[in-house]
Design an enzyme around this catalytic site. Structure first.
Site, PDB file in Angstrom:
ATOM      1  CG  ASN A  10      -1.727   1.228   1.379  1.00  0.00           C
ATOM      2  OD1 ASN A  10      -1.797   2.051   0.457  1.00  0.00           O
ATOM      3  ND2 ASN A  10      -2.367   1.388   2.536  1.00  0.00           N
ATOM      4  CE  LYS A  12      -0.021   3.187   4.779  1.00  0.00           C
ATOM      5  NZ  LYS A  12       0.110   3.270   6.216  1.00  0.00           N
ATOM      6  CG  HIS A  96      -5.623   1.955   5.267  1.00  0.00           C
ATOM      7  ND1 HIS A  96      -5.170   2.896   6.158  1.00  0.00           N
ATOM      8  CD2 HIS A  96      -4.624   1.053   5.105  1.00  0.00           C
ATOM      9  CE1 HIS A  96      -3.934   2.563   6.523  1.00  0.00           C
ATOM     10  NE2 HIS A  96      -3.582   1.457   5.896  1.00  0.00           N
ATOM     11  CD  GLU A  98      -2.658   5.468   6.768  1.00  0.00           C
ATOM     12  OE1 GLU A  98      -2.666   5.505   5.527  1.00  0.00           O
ATOM     13  OE2 GLU A  98      -1.727   4.950   7.431  1.00  0.00           O
ATOM     14  CD  GLU A 168      -3.165  -2.263   7.439  1.00  0.00           C
ATOM     15  OE1 GLU A 168      -2.052  -2.475   6.961  1.00  0.00           O
ATOM     16  OE2 GLU A 168      -3.829  -1.255   7.182  1.00  0.00           O
ATOM     17  N   GLY A 174       2.934   2.570  10.751  1.00  0.00           N
ATOM     18  CA  GLY A 174       3.873   3.673  10.560  1.00  0.00           C
ATOM     19  C   GLY A 174       4.604   4.074  11.826  1.00  0.00           C
ATOM     20  CB  SER A 214       5.671  -1.527  12.025  1.00  0.00           C
ATOM     21  OG  SER A 214       5.272  -0.185  12.281  1.00  0.00           O
TER      22      SER A 214
HETATM   23  P1  13P Z   1       3.301   0.620   7.669  1.00  0.00           P
HETATM   24  O1  13P Z   1       3.832  -0.674   7.052  1.00  0.00           O
HETATM   25  O2  13P Z   1       3.988   1.828   7.136  1.00  0.00           O
HETATM   26  O3  13P Z   1       3.229   0.534   9.149  1.00  0.00           O
HETATM   27  O4  13P Z   1       1.782   0.749   7.145  1.00  0.00           O
HETATM   28  C1  13P Z   1       0.923  -0.327   7.277  1.00  0.00           C
HETATM   29  C2  13P Z   1      -0.311  -0.014   6.514  1.00  0.00           C
HETATM   30  O5  13P Z   1      -1.075   0.848   6.889  1.00  0.00           O
HETATM   31  C3  13P Z   1      -0.557  -0.763   5.275  1.00  0.00           C
HETATM   32  O6  13P Z   1      -1.834  -0.525   4.791  1.00  0.00           O
END
Ligand code: 13P
Length: 252
Positions: A10, A12, A96, A98, A168, A174, A214
């Site tokens: 992903n 983003k 997601h 976010e 997640e 992150g 992560s």
């Molecule tokens: P990170 O791998 O940067 O922690 O993000 C995970 C994520 O949100 C994947 O959709």
């Protein structure tokens, strides 16, 4: 039941089309001849076209980060299943954290997006997971159960074949603070149980459940070694071809 691992990147809100092309070409090149896991790249919408060119002729799947439930119309900023399919998408991420945190996504809108993706014949990755406050408040199980049940409401059982669930935990995204394999496995097993209630044990045994938060080359193998962890949804580490490929290879 053996499930083929599924690793999705992903990206983003990162990469211009030119950067996306280079990144995708790096991934495809380094995965040549590797077939032990399914792999998808999910760039921003404006990069789908160039990434499609880069993955064409390879087994790497093209994915979108979001999808709207209507076919077309006055929905500024949104993209429909037909549009995604027209640019070669085979996968869509929905729900997601976010999107839930920053863009007002609700259990109800996630359900509609998931339904639209699956009805259009796309593979869908639906994301669930608790915040730090919810985990510390002992709410993890209840939150995940609510999110999973709401997302799956009204789905045709046949659609389960194209469904992936991504667990997640928001506090691991992150942050570099990865869930322990045991913490992740516990929730994955819970999700498998909810899928079995909804679709039956056979179908639930075939649905991939990804872990996200992560995931890095140095922790992937242990996470992916858990019985109910069938893949990963990778954010930051998917922006470096070498790191992403190392995670994919840890699954195979
Ligand atoms: P990170 O791998 O940067 O922690 O993000 C995970 C994520 O949100 C994947 O959709």
């Amino acid at each position: 039941m053996a499930r083929k691992p599924f690793i999705a990147g992903n990206w983003k809100m990162n990469t211009t089309p030119a950067e996306a092309k280079a990144l995708a070409e790096g991934v495809v090149g380094q995965l040549k001849g590797f077939a032990a896991a399914d792999v998808a790249l999910c760039p921003p919408f404006v990069c789908l076209e160039t990434v499609r060119g880069a993955v064409q002729g390879s087994p790497v799947l093209l994915g979108a980060q979001n999808i709207h439930w209507e076919a077309s119309g006055a929905y500024t900023g949104e993209v429909s299943a037909a549009m995604l399919k027209a640019v070669g998408c085979q996968v869509a991420i929905v729900g997601h954290s976010e999107r839930r945190q920053f863009f007002g996504e609700t259990d109800e809108s996630v359900r509609k997006r998931l339904g639209a993706a699956l009805a259009a014949g796309l593979q869908a990755i639906v994301c669930v997971g608790e915040t730090l406050a919810e985990r510390e408040g002992g709410q993890t199980k209840a939150v995940v159960e609510r999110q999973v049940r709401a997302a799956l409401q009204g789905l045709e059982p046949a659609a389960a074949e194209r469904l992936t669930v991504a667990y997640e935990p928001v506090w691991a995204i992150g942050t570099g603070r990865v869930a322990t394999p045991a913490q992740a496995q516990e929730v994955h097993a819970q999700i498998r149980g909810l899928l079995a209630e909804r679709f039956g044990g056979g179908a639930a045994g075939a649905i991939r459940i990804q872990y996200g938060g992560s995931v890095k080359p140095d922790n992937a193998k242990e996470l992916l070694g858990q019985p109910d962890i069938d893949g990963a949804l990778v954010g930051g580490a998917s922006l470096k071809a070498g790191d992403f490929v190392a995670i994919v290879k840890a699954a195979g």
